[in-house]
Motif scaffolding. Sequence first.
Motif, PDB file in Angstrom:
ATOM      1  N   TYR A  75     -38.137 -36.445 -96.993  1.00  0.00           N
ATOM      2  CA  TYR A  75     -37.220 -35.317 -96.881  1.00  0.00           C
ATOM      3  C   TYR A  75     -37.120 -34.916 -95.406  1.00  0.00           C
ATOM      4  O   TYR A  75     -38.130 -34.819 -94.711  1.00  0.00           O
ATOM      5  CB  TYR A  75     -37.699 -34.143 -97.729  1.00  0.00           C
ATOM      6  CG  TYR A  75     -37.844 -34.513 -99.181  1.00  0.00           C
ATOM      7  CD1 TYR A  75     -36.730 -34.510-100.026  1.00  0.00           C
ATOM      8  CD2 TYR A  75     -39.070 -34.907 -99.709  1.00  0.00           C
ATOM      9  CE1 TYR A  75     -36.844 -34.876-101.363  1.00  0.00           C
ATOM     10  CE2 TYR A  75     -39.198 -35.270-101.037  1.00  0.00           C
ATOM     11  CZ  TYR A  75     -38.080 -35.260-101.853  1.00  0.00           C
ATOM     12  OH  TYR A  75     -38.197 -35.636-103.180  1.00  0.00           O
ATOM     13  N   VAL A  76     -35.890 -34.665 -94.950  1.00  0.00           N
ATOM     14  CA  VAL A  76     -35.646 -34.353 -93.546  1.00  0.00           C
ATOM     15  C   VAL A  76     -35.269 -32.884 -93.422  1.00  0.00           C
ATOM     16  O   VAL A  76     -34.264 -32.437 -93.986  1.00  0.00           O
ATOM     17  CB  VAL A  76     -34.527 -35.237 -92.963  1.00  0.00           C
ATOM     18  CG1 VAL A  76     -34.294 -34.888 -91.491  1.00  0.00           C
ATOM     19  CG2 VAL A  76     -34.878 -36.708 -93.111  1.00  0.00           C
ATOM     20  N   LEU A  77     -36.099 -32.112 -92.683  1.00  0.00           N
ATOM     21  CA  LEU A  77     -35.825 -30.713 -92.401  1.00  0.00           C
ATOM     22  C   LEU A  77     -35.569 -30.556 -90.906  1.00  0.00           C
ATOM     23  O   LEU A  77     -36.136 -31.286 -90.093  1.00  0.00           O
ATOM     24  CB  LEU A  77     -36.993 -29.823 -92.816  1.00  0.00           C
ATOM     25  CG  LEU A  77     -37.051 -29.400 -94.294  1.00  0.00           C
ATOM     26  CD1 LEU A  77     -37.288 -30.588 -95.206  1.00  0.00           C
ATOM     27  CD2 LEU A  77     -38.141 -28.346 -94.501  1.00  0.00           C
ATOM     28  N   GLN A  78     -34.766 -29.589 -90.569  1.00  0.00           N
ATOM     29  CA  GLN A  78     -34.358 -29.471 -89.180  1.00  0.00           C
ATOM     30  C   GLN A  78     -35.492 -28.943 -88.301  1.00  0.00           C
ATOM     31  O   GLN A  78     -35.747 -29.475 -87.231  1.00  0.00           O
ATOM     32  CB  GLN A  78     -33.143 -28.549 -89.067  1.00  0.00           C
ATOM     33  CG  GLN A  78     -32.339 -28.760 -87.805  1.00  0.00           C
ATOM     34  CD  GLN A  78     -30.905 -28.309 -87.954  1.00  0.00           C
ATOM     35  OE1 GLN A  78     -30.584 -27.501 -88.811  1.00  0.00           O
ATOM     36  NE2 GLN A  78     -30.020 -28.833 -87.139  1.00  0.00           N
ATOM     37  N   ASP A  79     -36.182 -27.911 -88.743  1.00  0.00           N
ATOM     38  CA  ASP A  79     -37.230 -27.293 -87.922  1.00  0.00           C
ATOM     39  C   ASP A  79     -38.532 -27.182 -88.699  1.00  0.00           C
ATOM     40  O   ASP A  79     -38.534 -26.972 -89.912  1.00  0.00           O
ATOM     41  CB  ASP A  79     -36.791 -25.892 -87.477  1.00  0.00           C
ATOM     42  CG  ASP A  79     -35.659 -25.937 -86.478  1.00  0.00           C
ATOM     43  OD1 ASP A  79     -35.914 -26.135 -85.280  1.00  0.00           O
ATOM     44  OD2 ASP A  79     -34.498 -25.796 -86.922  1.00  0.00           O
ATOM     45  N   TYR A  80     -39.610 -27.298 -87.965  1.00  0.00           N
ATOM     46  CA  TYR A  80     -40.939 -27.181 -88.568  1.00  0.00           C
ATOM     47  C   TYR A  80     -41.152 -25.755 -89.071  1.00  0.00           C
ATOM     48  O   TYR A  80     -40.898 -24.783 -88.369  1.00  0.00           O
ATOM     49  CB  TYR A  80     -42.003 -27.536 -87.536  1.00  0.00           C
ATOM     50  CG  TYR A  80     -43.408 -27.401 -88.070  1.00  0.00           C
ATOM     51  CD1 TYR A  80     -43.938 -28.392 -88.891  1.00  0.00           C
ATOM     52  CD2 TYR A  80     -44.192 -26.303 -87.765  1.00  0.00           C
ATOM     53  CE1 TYR A  80     -45.227 -28.276 -89.391  1.00  0.00           C
ATOM     54  CE2 TYR A  80     -45.479 -26.177 -88.262  1.00  0.00           C
ATOM     55  CZ  TYR A  80     -45.992 -27.169 -89.080  1.00  0.00           C
ATOM     56  OH  TYR A  80     -47.259 -27.054 -89.571  1.00  0.00           O
ATOM     57  N   SER A  81     -41.625 -25.635 -90.307  1.00  0.00           N
ATOM     58  CA  SER A  81     -41.875 -24.346 -90.906  1.00  0.00           C
ATOM     59  C   SER A  81     -42.827 -24.522 -92.074  1.00  0.00           C
ATOM     60  O   SER A  81     -42.585 -25.341 -92.962  1.00  0.00           O
ATOM     61  CB  SER A  81     -40.569 -23.708 -91.379  1.00  0.00           C
ATOM     62  OG  SER A  81     -40.827 -22.657 -92.280  1.00  0.00           O
ATOM     63  N   ARG A  82     -43.900 -23.752 -92.070  1.00  0.00           N
ATOM     64  CA  ARG A  82     -44.855 -23.843 -93.180  1.00  0.00           C
ATOM     65  C   ARG A  82     -44.212 -23.379 -94.495  1.00  0.00           C
ATOM     66  O   ARG A  82     -44.385 -24.006 -95.540  1.00  0.00           O
ATOM     67  CB  ARG A  82     -46.078 -22.995 -92.867  1.00  0.00           C
ATOM     68  CG  ARG A  82     -46.888 -23.516 -91.680  1.00  0.00           C
ATOM     69  CD  ARG A  82     -48.073 -22.602 -91.400  1.00  0.00           C
ATOM     70  NE  ARG A  82     -48.929 -23.158 -90.373  1.00  0.00           N
ATOM     71  CZ  ARG A  82     -48.799 -22.902 -89.087  1.00  0.00           C
ATOM     72  NH1 ARG A  82     -47.822 -22.102 -88.680  1.00  0.00           N
ATOM     73  NH2 ARG A  82     -49.612 -23.434 -88.199  1.00  0.00           N
ATOM     74  N   SER A  83     -43.470 -22.258 -94.409  1.00  0.00           N
ATOM     75  CA  SER A  83     -42.860 -21.742 -95.632  1.00  0.00           C
ATOM     76  C   SER A  83     -41.822 -22.712 -96.182  1.00  0.00           C
ATOM     77  O   SER A  83     -41.736 -22.914 -97.393  1.00  0.00           O
ATOM     78  CB  SER A  83     -42.214 -20.377 -95.360  1.00  0.00           C
ATOM     79  OG  SER A  83     -41.334 -20.448 -94.257  1.00  0.00           O
ATOM     80  N   ALA A 116     -44.408 -36.440 -97.078  1.00  0.00           N
ATOM     81  CA  ALA A 116     -43.088 -37.094 -97.139  1.00  0.00           C
ATOM     82  C   ALA A 116     -42.022 -36.174 -96.574  1.00  0.00           C
ATOM     83  O   ALA A 116     -40.923 -36.056 -97.110  1.00  0.00           O
ATOM     84  CB  ALA A 116     -42.770 -37.480 -98.576  1.00  0.00           C
ATOM     85  N   ILE A 117     -42.345 -35.475 -95.502  1.00  0.00           N
ATOM     86  CA  ILE A 117     -41.405 -34.570 -94.842  1.00  0.00           C
ATOM     87  C   ILE A 117     -41.304 -34.955 -93.375  1.00  0.00           C
ATOM     88  O   ILE A 117     -42.324 -35.180 -92.710  1.00  0.00           O
ATOM     89  CB  ILE A 117     -41.839 -33.095 -94.961  1.00  0.00           C
ATOM     90  CG1 ILE A 117     -41.888 -32.666 -96.431  1.00  0.00           C
ATOM     91  CG2 ILE A 117     -40.888 -32.187 -94.192  1.00  0.00           C
ATOM     92  CD1 ILE A 117     -42.325 -31.227 -96.632  1.00  0.00           C
ATOM     93  N   ILE A 118     -40.073 -35.027 -92.873  1.00  0.00           N
ATOM     94  CA  ILE A 118     -39.817 -35.278 -91.454  1.00  0.00           C
ATOM     95  C   ILE A 118     -39.211 -34.010 -90.864  1.00  0.00           C
ATOM     96  O   ILE A 118     -38.207 -33.493 -91.369  1.00  0.00           O
ATOM     97  CB  ILE A 118     -38.847 -36.454 -91.259  1.00  0.00           C
ATOM     98  CG1 ILE A 118     -39.486 -37.752 -91.742  1.00  0.00           C
ATOM     99  CG2 ILE A 118     -38.429 -36.580 -89.792  1.00  0.00           C
ATOM    100  CD1 ILE A 118     -38.540 -38.927 -91.745  1.00  0.00           C
ATOM    101  N   PHE A 119     -39.848 -33.487 -89.809  1.00  0.00           N
ATOM    102  CA  PHE A 119     -39.298 -32.347 -89.087  1.00  0.00           C
ATOM    103  C   PHE A 119     -38.615 -32.863 -87.828  1.00  0.00           C
ATOM    104  O   PHE A 119     -39.263 -33.495 -86.982  1.00  0.00           O
ATOM    105  CB  PHE A 119     -40.408 -31.358 -88.717  1.00  0.00           C
ATOM    106  CG  PHE A 119     -41.124 -30.777 -89.900  1.00  0.00           C
ATOM    107  CD1 PHE A 119     -40.530 -29.792 -90.672  1.00  0.00           C
ATOM    108  CD2 PHE A 119     -42.395 -31.217 -90.249  1.00  0.00           C
ATOM    109  CE1 PHE A 119     -41.202 -29.261 -91.767  1.00  0.00           C
ATOM    110  CE2 PHE A 119     -43.057 -30.691 -91.337  1.00  0.00           C
ATOM    111  CZ  PHE A 119     -42.461 -29.708 -92.109  1.00  0.00           C
ATOM    112  N   LEU A 120     -37.344 -32.611 -87.694  1.00  0.00           N
ATOM    113  CA  LEU A 120     -36.618 -33.102 -86.524  1.00  0.00           C
ATOM    114  C   LEU A 120     -37.051 -32.369 -85.261  1.00  0.00           C
ATOM    115  O   LEU A 120     -37.056 -32.955 -84.175  1.00  0.00           O
ATOM    116  CB  LEU A 120     -35.113 -32.933 -86.741  1.00  0.00           C
ATOM    117  CG  LEU A 120     -34.521 -33.730 -87.911  1.00  0.00           C
ATOM    118  CD1 LEU A 120     -33.033 -33.441 -88.055  1.00  0.00           C
ATOM    119  CD2 LEU A 120     -34.762 -35.224 -87.727  1.00  0.00           C
ATOM    120  N   ASN A 121     -37.384 -31.105 -85.417  1.00  0.00           N
ATOM    121  CA  ASN A 121     -37.902 -30.327 -84.284  1.00  0.00           C
ATOM    122  C   ASN A 121     -39.313 -29.869 -84.643  1.00  0.00           C
ATOM    123  O   ASN A 121     -39.491 -28.954 -85.446  1.00  0.00           O
ATOM    124  CB  ASN A 121     -37.002 -29.113 -84.012  1.00  0.00           C
ATOM    125  CG  ASN A 121     -35.595 -29.522 -83.660  1.00  0.00           C
ATOM    126  OD1 ASN A 121     -35.388 -30.381 -82.815  1.00  0.00           O
ATOM    127  ND2 ASN A 121     -34.600 -28.920 -84.319  1.00  0.00           N
TER     128      ASN A 121
END
Length: 931
Positions: A75-83, A116-121
């Motif tokens: 899964y690709v998320l734009q910014d790193y965030s714990r929540s 299985a998470i990719i943070f772009l930033n």
Amino acid sequence: MIPKFLKKRIFKAPVTTDSASTTDVHPIASKPYTKTPINQLYRKLSGQLLDVAVKPKLLGELPEFEADDQILRFYVLQDYSRSNSILIDLQTQEYNLPPALVGVNDAAHHIKENAAIIFLNHPHAKDNQLSPRLSRLVSAVLQYPELKVRLVPVSILWGRAPEKEDSLFKLLTADNWEDPSITKQLFNIGVMGRDTFVQFHPPQDLRTIINDSLKIDLAGNHILDSAVSETQSFETQNSELQSAHVKSSSMHSIDENNLDEAPKYTMVASADGNRELVRMLQQHLTVYLDKQRASMLGPDLSDRRNLVDKLVYSPAIKHAIETEAAETGTSVRDARSLARGYANEMVNDYSHSIIRGFYKFLTWLWTQLYDGVEVHHFERVRELATDYELVYVPCHRSHVDYLLLSYVIYKRGLSIPYIAAGDNLDVPVLGPILRGAVAFYIRRSFRGNALYTAVLREYMHTLITRNTPIEYFIEGGRSRSGRLLPPKMGMLAMTIHSQLRQTNKPVVFIPTYIGYERIMEGGTYVGELKGKPKESESLMGLLKVGRKIERIFGNVHLSFGKPLYLSDFMQKFDVSANSLPADRTDTPLDDKASAMVDNIGVKIMQHINKAAVVTPVSLLSLVLLSAPKAALDESSCREQIALYQGLAQQLAYSDDTVITDMSPQQIIDYGIKLKLIERTPHILGDIIQVAGKQAALLSYFRNNILHVFILLSFLAALVARNGRIERSRLNSIAEQLYPFLQGELFLYYPAHSLTGTLDKKVDSLLSHGLVVELGNGMLSVPESNSMCYQQLQVLATPVGQSLERYFMTLALLAQQGSGNLTENEVVDLCHLLGQRLSVLYADDIPDFFDRALFTSFISALTRLDYLQKDEATGVLTFDHRINDIAHHAKYVLTPDMMQILQQVASLDEDEITHAITEISNKKQRKFGRKR
């Protein structure tokens, strides 16, 4: 609120862990996913606490994954965030998707990722903020040609309010939270937790993205050069790989003609290599998610007062103000004040609280009013929302239309369009509410008011250049008969005018069909068609409608037709982009652009009809209103419904047309449930008939789908009325009269290929036994005592009303003579004659004498040059060909009906004068009331 002693556990505990002691196999993607007992405890505690505070709503459809155990999914998320990490993990669990916060272990390809998470930033990313996990996956994909990796971009919105320009509150309500901003995360969870939205976008193949990026960059070759410069042998790096769990990458040789061919040689680069490639991939994914976010939230908002100021002081309106002052002799200041007043009349005042309130209210309302809201072909809109300026052009059947369409769009995750509404809706209480729900108001008539036109054009131009989705009803007003009304080209021309002034995103029109099974305004429509004055909108009128909420209104259908791209029409008509001055609103469209506007208007109407939904109620209406006395025995009714379904499915009107899958008996029972028809028990078999006083209302729903069956009905009528007819003769008559049916019902079949269409429909009638082939090109009716004969008679009935109107109009023209009546006088007289005919000889169904139908017929006669109109006086002239067209009516209409029509159309000079005078007086009184 989350307890303080748990805040550190939720927001400071590591989201992922490098250790792996247990294995978890997911049912969809059965690759090994590893997680530790600590990770399990973290997920459980944080997930349970977040689940209490946050109730996310899923937007759009869930991603569809291939059934391949060898595919790795991230899964690709734009910014790193714990929540955000926890939220996505909860969503994957809820919807049985491959897990997000579980380690991915693929020993065969040396992949060992903690989640299985990719943070772009990512805050811990080195090398200019390149995503470490994405870099490692790119290296692995380049190293192993057989490795399959799918990336699933995910959008998370903590609240769906569009951001305001220069807003200080924007700092606290931003969707994306960086690592240090724990306070902001808590603010999001506490304040926006109940207004959180998640959308999973379609999976993208990482290898395909890489190849596409290489193709785009092939001319520069800097990606390839970067990889080559950092090439090392695999053996030299092997020890580093084992200790760092970082996989090397290989760079395939690039064939400019075919990037997908097998590599000719292999190069190996370190995981830190390929920086330019990873940067390009990361930019691609970032832009993709930015576009998705914009399509969901819409453009940033400008304060209403500032927007009015920008309009009034724009170069285009400055010029319009100066022109107004010069032409009227007023001062520039007064003209500017007038322009500001016009802008304040029309400009909307977006309020997210009103939008949210409407959404909750409408969610309740639809469950009270309808059994369900069925949506068809919405995926087309979603695919276009990121890269096009969307212009929704729905048909207009009810005041519910704009509420329903906005609700469906918003519920499915796109920003709601700004709606052009008539200023008759700008009434106390209701007007400001609708303005807050992105309605902008337009006067019903402003012809000759150059300054008002300039302000409206500039406002439209502002919306379009800011990529704001727009909605307007191209028919202008609501259809009282259930047919589509002739298109009004004003708003369409303004849209095209804006695009020719300045192109930002390309414009695409979304024709939208809206179909009801009962409408609140049904009784009002029947009254207005019979001549009662139109009721003006008011709060009291709204309250009256509210009393009907307890009634049953069945299902409602929204079907999004095939998009129409403005660029295609510009190419077809040779209209150049940016061909109008950007700083002027008064530059007229040239002949080519004007012809393009007219063509687009007709195509929109045709595409709305192509997206029609043949509902149970419309099908039942078509069958019963075609039967003698609007009644059939139940077995015959079932068979006729089954016949119509079979005809519509065997030779579909369009790929976009939706046919109800209810059985004939279910359709009958459904009509009884809605109290539109009734069953009368009888010892020889129950009788199904239209319920009392419902015939006029049912004609509305019949007319919704009349275009689907009209050619079949016409062909059936030609055979049924003549007993025998040559196939060539049948085609000839149909081709002569087809343009008038096409103009009335916006049929899309082109005239040049009509013969092929007619042959297919005749073959369909033959296959169902409704028509018999005698040989030598001769067609005949079935045996007169057979069921097929009765079905043919019922099928032949719907086209009769149209042909009766045509013959009556032609008879009136022929009797009064060329050069004696204007177009408006012909339409008014035909309307009166139709009323008289309906009451004296027919079933008193008011849609027969709808004024719009006579206008459409006169327009078709003029377009085909059967009539010539004097532009100065409006008087119509014609020759003997008028009688030639009327001659064809004898092949469809009975002699008795033709005699009645001829008699009704016989008016002497005194009757004509009296009728025209009364009509003129009535119009003046009506105009006076409006003012």
